[in-house]
Design a protein around this motif. Structure first.
Motif, PDB file in Angstrom:
ATOM      1  N   ARG A 170       0.807  -1.295   0.052  1.00 50.62           N
ATOM      2  CA  ARG A 170      -0.028  -0.110  -0.082  1.00 50.62           C
ATOM      3  C   ARG A 170       0.932   1.238  -0.131  1.00 50.62           C
ATOM      4  N   ARG A 171       0.316   2.435  -0.244  1.00 54.08           N
ATOM      5  CA  ARG A 171       0.953   3.740  -0.258  1.00 54.08           C
ATOM      6  C   ARG A 171       0.899   3.955   1.424  1.00 54.08           C
ATOM      7  N   ASN A 172       2.095   4.471   1.952  1.00 53.51           N
ATOM      8  CA  ASN A 172       2.295   4.798   3.317  1.00 53.51           C
ATOM      9  C   ASN A 172       2.398   6.287   3.661  1.00 53.51           C
ATOM     10  N   GLU A 173       1.592   6.611   4.697  1.00 54.53           N
ATOM     11  CA  GLU A 173       1.527   7.996   5.243  1.00 54.53           C
ATOM     12  C   GLU A 173       2.949   8.314   5.861  1.00 54.53           C
ATOM     13  N   ILE A 174       3.361   9.584   5.501  1.00 57.61           N
ATOM     14  CA  ILE A 174       4.460  10.019   6.393  1.00 57.61           C
ATOM     15  C   ILE A 174       3.590  11.234   7.267  1.00 57.61           C
ATOM     16  N   LEU A 175       3.728  11.236   8.607  1.00 55.29           N
ATOM     17  CA  LEU A 175       3.082  12.414   9.415  1.00 55.29           C
ATOM     18  C   LEU A 175       3.949  12.884  10.307  1.00 55.29           C
ATOM     19  N   GLN A 176       3.621  14.330  10.336  1.00 51.57           N
ATOM     20  CA  GLN A 176       4.403  15.124  11.464  1.00 51.57           C
ATOM     21  C   GLN A 176       3.236  15.174  12.540  1.00 51.57           C
ATOM     22  N   LEU A 177       3.443  14.685  13.750  1.00 49.17           N
ATOM     23  CA  LEU A 177       2.784  14.926  15.018  1.00 49.17           C
ATOM     24  C   LEU A 177       3.208  15.979  15.897  1.00 49.17           C
ATOM     25  N   LEU A 178       2.391  16.923  16.164  1.00 46.33           N
ATOM     26  CA  LEU A 178       2.651  17.687  17.308  1.00 46.33           C
ATOM     27  C   LEU A 178       2.283  16.997  18.768  1.00 46.33           C
ATOM     28  N   LEU A 179       3.195  17.261  19.680  1.00 50.77           N
ATOM     29  CA  LEU A 179       2.983  16.507  20.849  1.00 50.77           C
ATOM     30  C   LEU A 179       2.098  17.211  21.683  1.00 50.77           C
ATOM     31  N   PRO A 180       1.190  16.443  22.611  1.00 52.18           N
ATOM     32  CA  PRO A 180       0.316  17.250  23.350  1.00 52.18           C
ATOM     33  C   PRO A 180       0.991  18.195  24.285  1.00 52.18           C
ATOM     34  N   GLN A 181       0.288  19.305  24.587  1.00 49.76           N
ATOM     35  CA  GLN A 181       0.952  20.496  25.207  1.00 49.76           C
ATOM     36  C   GLN A 181       1.531  20.291  26.496  1.00 49.76           C
ATOM     37  N   LYS A 182       0.909  19.243  27.254  1.00 52.02           N
ATOM     38  CA  LYS A 182       1.718  18.972  28.425  1.00 52.02           C
ATOM     39  C   LYS A 182       2.987  18.345  28.506  1.00 52.02           C
ATOM     40  N   LEU A 183       3.193  17.793  27.251  1.00 53.03           N
ATOM     41  CA  LEU A 183       4.702  16.904  27.054  1.00 53.03           C
ATOM     42  C   LEU A 183       5.803  18.358  26.371  1.00 53.03           C
ATOM     43  N   CYS A 184       5.133  19.537  26.385  1.00 52.79           N
ATOM     44  CA  CYS A 184       5.971  20.279  25.803  1.00 52.79           C
ATOM     45  C   CYS A 184       6.424  21.505  26.608  1.00 52.79           C
ATOM     46  N   VAL A 185       5.846  21.457  27.839  1.00 49.64           N
ATOM     47  CA  VAL A 185       6.121  22.513  28.849  1.00 49.64           C
ATOM     48  C   VAL A 185       7.144  21.881  29.693  1.00 49.64           C
ATOM     49  N   LYS A 186       8.273  22.883  30.296  1.00 53.91           N
ATOM     50  CA  LYS A 186       9.292  22.411  30.767  1.00 53.91           C
ATOM     51  C   LYS A 186       9.244  22.718  32.447  1.00 53.91           C
ATOM     52  N   GLU A 187       7.910  23.177  32.614  1.00 52.34           N
ATOM     53  CA  GLU A 187       7.689  23.347  34.437  1.00 52.34           C
ATOM     54  C   GLU A 187       6.244  22.660  34.376  1.00 52.34           C
ATOM     55  N   LYS A 188       6.173  22.201  35.525  1.00 50.65           N
ATOM     56  CA  LYS A 188       4.678  21.616  35.974  1.00 50.65           C
ATOM     57  C   LYS A 188       3.544  22.666  35.622  1.00 50.65           C
ATOM     58  N   GLN A 189       2.602  22.111  34.890  1.00 51.77           N
ATOM     59  CA  GLN A 189       1.351  22.836  34.745  1.00 51.77           C
ATOM     60  C   GLN A 189       0.237  21.992  35.116  1.00 51.77           C
ATOM     61  N   GLY A 190      -0.647  22.823  35.496  1.00 52.77           N
ATOM     62  CA  GLY A 190      -2.019  22.296  35.734  1.00 52.77           C
ATOM     63  C   GLY A 190      -2.601  21.615  34.425  1.00 52.77           C
ATOM     64  N   LEU A 191      -4.165  21.740  34.253  1.00 48.12           N
ATOM     65  CA  LEU A 191      -4.698  21.323  33.028  1.00 48.12           C
ATOM     66  C   LEU A 191      -4.385  21.836  31.815  1.00 48.12           C
ATOM     67  N   CYS A 192      -4.046  21.209  30.690  1.00 52.07           N
ATOM     68  CA  CYS A 192      -3.752  21.646  29.616  1.00 52.07           C
ATOM     69  C   CYS A 192      -4.764  21.682  28.542  1.00 52.07           C
ATOM     70  N   PRO A 193      -5.011  22.719  27.962  1.00 51.92           N
ATOM     71  CA  PRO A 193      -6.232  22.746  26.752  1.00 51.92           C
ATOM     72  C   PRO A 193      -6.183  21.542  25.827  1.00 51.92           C
ATOM     73  N   GLU A 194      -4.870  21.229  25.193  1.00 48.92           N
ATOM     74  CA  GLU A 194      -4.513  20.361  24.141  1.00 48.92           C
ATOM     75  C   GLU A 194      -3.756  19.143  24.832  1.00 48.92           C
ATOM     76  N   ARG A 195      -4.698  17.992  25.005  1.00 44.02           N
ATOM     77  CA  ARG A 195      -4.094  16.657  25.572  1.00 44.02           C
ATOM     78  C   ARG A 195      -3.899  15.644  24.315  1.00 44.02           C
ATOM     79  N   ASP A 196      -4.123  16.216  23.098  1.00 42.11           N
ATOM     80  CA  ASP A 196      -4.104  15.120  22.265  1.00 42.11           C
ATOM     81  C   ASP A 196      -2.771  15.526  21.142  1.00 42.11           C
ATOM     82  N   PHE A 197      -2.508  14.304  20.379  1.00 43.14           N
ATOM     83  CA  PHE A 197      -1.678  14.596  19.379  1.00 43.14           C
ATOM     84  C   PHE A 197      -2.313  15.398  18.256  1.00 43.14           C
TER      85      PHE A 197
END
Length: 375
Positions: free
Chosen positions: A59-86
């Motif tokens: 089959r043809r195969n997808e190449i995808l660029q995925l943005l990580l959930p916001q919680k995994l991008c912050v360098k300090e502890k944070q409460g609820l993040c609005p974006e929890r999905d890829f």
């Protein structure tokens, strides 16, 4: 020449995917993501996104660029993040399976390889006005169209380059834009490269000299029938780079590149059986956790080892932590449990890893620091 499993350039100078966050006493965070097709590559693009790609033959195969959930991008502890999905930022389609994918440092270029031959495909990440990853050129396999698919490592020196080949005797460095070969085995150039052969030998080449790379004879004859891969811990200050080699039977050997014939340490990983598919073997050093490495490819788990307390040889190592989440993602079509196909460490979160399995599951997990008994 011998085939090899890993290359390192050594410079001498989809919509509809779902996320199910979980919690456990063993984890700080655990995110489970379902891809539409399994991947055997997870490549970082900066600190906030990764590339994945399909590897199916029919089959043809997808190449995808995925943005990580916001919680995994912050360098300090944070409460609820609005974006929890890829989030799928951009994507493209490959007409061949993607077995290897590398981002060219400091550029918007990707290089991929996969069967049926040793040619390389060059891709351009999307510009601001589009979300399409475009195929822009091909580096041909050369005169021998029967070469197996090529292992690759990208280099950015004076110009973007790629180190590629399937065997020691067809190893070369090619300038991506001009397609000019700037190094081939037994030619002259100005860099150093490192390759790990399937039989476990390390080939270290100073390409300023005309001779071909020389193999390392430190693998015992008793282990000669196993297949091997490697992971490299870059040197820092007075410390030389350290290579971890992993065999399909679960043997781990650590080597200082200043003294290749004599391993620093060796150990036997705690695995129930040899790897059923040696092409999925993976060993990687933690970038922000001294002496720790991760091992996968034997079953549906990723095992974390702390090598700092190992003796020189003879130890049967116990994993510090085992991520077994892919075993519970579900079984594949034939009823078998998923096999881990790839894993990578987060660049600056010490205990966070991303891992993928043959059922299409993609996990991001942060394992909790084990409690140590005080004396």
């Amino acid at each position: 020449g011998a085939g090899f499993t890993d290359l390192v350039p050594w410079l001498s100078a989809p919509p509809g995917c779902k996320l199910f966050p979980c919690s456990s006493s063993s984890y700080q965070d655990l995110h489970v993501f379902e891809l539409q097709e399994p991947t055997r590559v997870i490549e970082w693009l900066g600190e906030k996104s990764v590339c994945v790609a399909g590897y199916e033959n029919a089959r043809r195969n997808e190449i995808l660029q995925l943005l990580l959930p916001q919680k995994l991008c912050v360098k300090e502890k944070q409460g609820l993040c609005p974006e929890r999905d890829f989030k799928v930022e951009q994507g493209g389609f490959s007409d061949r399976p993607v077995y290897s994918l590398q981002h060219v440092p400091d550029t918007s270029l990707l290089v991929t390889s996969g069967p049926p031959d040793g040619s390389l495909q060059i891709w351009q990440l999307a510009a601001e006005d589009t979300d399409v990853i475009k195929s822009v050129s091909t580096i041909p396999a050369g005169n021998d169209s029967k070469k197996p698919w090529a292992k690759i490592a990208t280099i950015f020196a004076r110009a973007p380059c790629v180190l590629h080949g399937s065997r020691v005797n067809n190893l070369q460095v090619t300038e991506i834009e001009s397609k000019k070969t700037i190094y081939a085995a037994a030619s002259r150039s100005s860099d150093t490269l490192l390759a790990c052969c399937v039989k476990g030998q390390l080939c270290l080449a100073d390409v300023r000299r005309p001779q071909s790379p020389l193999g390392d004879a430190s693998i015992p004859l008793a282990l000669g029938g196993e297949q091997w891969c490697m992971g490299v811990l870059p040197g820092c200050g007075a410390n030389a780079p350290t290579v971890a080699r992993l065999s399909s039977g679960g043997q781990l050997m650590l080597t200082d590149l200043r003294n290749i014939p004599t391993p620093l340490k060796s150990a036997k990983c705690k695995v129930s059986a040899a790897s059923p598919r040696a092409e999925f073997l993976c060993v990687s050093w933690a970038p922000a956790l001294d002496g720790h490495l991760a091992v996968s490819g034997f079953h549906g788990t990723i095992d974390i080892y702390d090598t700092q307390g190992w003796p020189v040889s003879g130890v049967e190592a116990e994993p510090l932590f085992s991520h077994k989440g892919h075993l519970f993602s579900g079984t594949e079509g034939g009823g078998d449990f998923p096999l881990v196909t790839a894993h990578v460490w987060h660049p600056w979160k010490p205990r966070t890893l991303l891992s993928a399995a043959s059922d299409g599951s993609l996990h991001v997990w942060d394992w909790a620091e084990p409690h140590r008994n005080s004396s």
